[in-house]
Scaffold this motif. Structure first.
Motif, PDB file in Angstrom:
ATOM      1  N   UNK A  17      -0.648  -4.037   5.557  1.00 54.31           N
ATOM      2  CA  UNK A  17       0.446  -3.907   6.413  1.00 54.31           C
ATOM      3  C   UNK A  17       0.195  -2.955   7.775  1.00 54.31           C
ATOM      4  N   UNK A  18      -1.006  -2.413   7.751  1.00 55.05           N
ATOM      5  CA  UNK A  18      -1.283  -1.615   8.751  1.00 55.05           C
ATOM      6  C   UNK A  18      -3.036  -1.329   8.794  1.00 55.05           C
ATOM      7  N   UNK A  19      -3.247  -0.909   9.969  1.00 52.87           N
ATOM      8  CA  UNK A  19      -4.900  -0.845   9.966  1.00 52.87           C
ATOM      9  C   UNK A  19      -5.226   0.648  10.565  1.00 52.87           C
ATOM     10  N   UNK A  20      -6.324   0.828   9.746  1.00 54.12           N
ATOM     11  CA  UNK A  20      -6.712   2.247  10.099  1.00 54.12           C
ATOM     12  C   UNK A  20      -8.298   1.901  10.615  1.00 54.12           C
ATOM     13  N   UNK A  21      -8.552   2.180  11.972  1.00 53.57           N
ATOM     14  CA  UNK A  21      -9.826   2.241  12.767  1.00 53.57           C
ATOM     15  C   UNK A  21     -10.692   3.510  12.529  1.00 53.57           C
ATOM     16  N   UNK A  28     -19.020  -3.825  10.644  1.00 52.49           N
ATOM     17  CA  UNK A  28     -17.702  -3.321  10.036  1.00 52.49           C
ATOM     18  C   UNK A  28     -17.747  -3.392   8.534  1.00 52.49           C
ATOM     19  N   UNK A  29     -17.111  -2.437   7.829  1.00 50.63           N
ATOM     20  CA  UNK A  29     -16.801  -2.478   6.218  1.00 50.63           C
ATOM     21  C   UNK A  29     -15.150  -2.318   6.232  1.00 50.63           C
ATOM     22  N   UNK A  30     -14.702  -3.254   5.558  1.00 51.39           N
ATOM     23  CA  UNK A  30     -13.256  -3.306   5.599  1.00 51.39           C
ATOM     24  C   UNK A  30     -12.835  -3.271   4.142  1.00 51.39           C
ATOM     25  N   UNK A  87      -3.098   0.083   3.610  1.00 50.28           N
ATOM     26  CA  UNK A  87      -3.759  -0.077   4.725  1.00 50.28           C
ATOM     27  C   UNK A  87      -5.204  -0.726   4.570  1.00 50.28           C
ATOM     28  N   UNK A  88      -5.460  -1.437   5.697  1.00 55.85           N
ATOM     29  CA  UNK A  88      -6.773  -2.163   5.727  1.00 55.85           C
ATOM     30  C   UNK A  88      -7.725  -1.044   6.586  1.00 55.85           C
ATOM     31  N   UNK A  89      -8.494  -0.480   5.728  1.00 51.42           N
ATOM     32  CA  UNK A  89      -9.347   0.610   6.541  1.00 51.42           C
ATOM     33  C   UNK A  89     -10.696  -0.125   6.978  1.00 51.42           C
ATOM     34  N   UNK A  90     -10.982   0.075   8.097  1.00 53.32           N
ATOM     35  CA  UNK A  90     -12.052  -0.627   9.053  1.00 53.32           C
ATOM     36  C   UNK A  90     -13.262   0.578   9.402  1.00 53.32           C
ATOM     37  N   UNK A  91     -14.099   0.591   8.607  1.00 55.33           N
ATOM     38  CA  UNK A  91     -15.132   1.620   9.043  1.00 55.33           C
ATOM     39  C   UNK A  91     -16.309   0.616  10.091  1.00 55.33           C
TER      40      UNK A  91
END
Ligand SMILES: Nc1ncnc2c1ncn2[C@@H]1O[C@H](COS(=O)(=O)NC(=O)[C@@H](N)CO)[C@@H](O)[C@H]1O
Length: 143
Positions: A74-78, A3-5, A38-42
């Motif tokens: 505040x939110x997450x992008x999977x 995972x890359x956050x 957003x926390x983008x989670x690749x």
């Protein structure tokens, strides 16, 4: 699983072409989307994860939640991302695991989106650049 956050001001994507013969069916509104603050989670789901998908989902959600709390996202992008590993899991297992991660995060009350699986996508990302804005995690199921 790799995972890359990236803690970001925003992540937006636009679906281009199919990258798989049978990509995930998506509605029109999911062809383009955006989240702010957003926390983008690749995520690259790996072959080794196929031995215990449930455990990998649990560990991934725990790691994501830990980072969300640290950076106060505040939110997450999977975001499915096949370029963090050379040992990729099959698309069917990968999609299932990514859907479960999305589901579990929503159950915990987070606002979550998941980018479409199996497509080439244009994306724009604005990394915040603070010391914890770029993190990576590796998750493996127990033997
Ligand atoms: N193991 C995986 N983890 C995360 N995403 C995946 C995985 N396998 C496939 N995908 C999704 O399917 C898309 C295409 O996967 S890919 O491995 O890059 N490419 C292909 O499989 C074909 N283009 C043959 O090379 C990726 O962009 C991603 O959206």
């Amino acid at each position: 699983m790799r995972m890359l956050l990236i803690h970001s001001d925003y992540l937006e994507y636009e679906v281009k072409d199919k990258a798989l013969k049978n990509p995930e069916p998506i509605s029109d509104e999911r062809k383009k989307d955006r989240l702010d603050e957003v926390l983008a989670v690749f995520i690259s789901v790996e072959k080794v994860d196929e031995s215990n998908p449930e455990e990998v989902v649990e560990k991934a959600v725990a790691e994501i939640e830990d980072v969300v709390k640290q950076v106060k996202a505040e939110r997450v992008f999977v975001y499915p991302f096949a370029h963090l590993s050379s040992e990729l899991a099959s698309p069917s297992v990968a999609l299932e695991i990514l859907q479960k991660i999305e589901e579990k995060l929503k159950e915990k009350g987070y606002e979550v989106k998941r980018a479409p699986f199996g497509y080439y996508k244009a994306f724009k990302l604005s990394c915040k650049g603070h010391p914890l804005a770029e993190l990576s995690r590796t998750i493996v199921p127990e033997e």
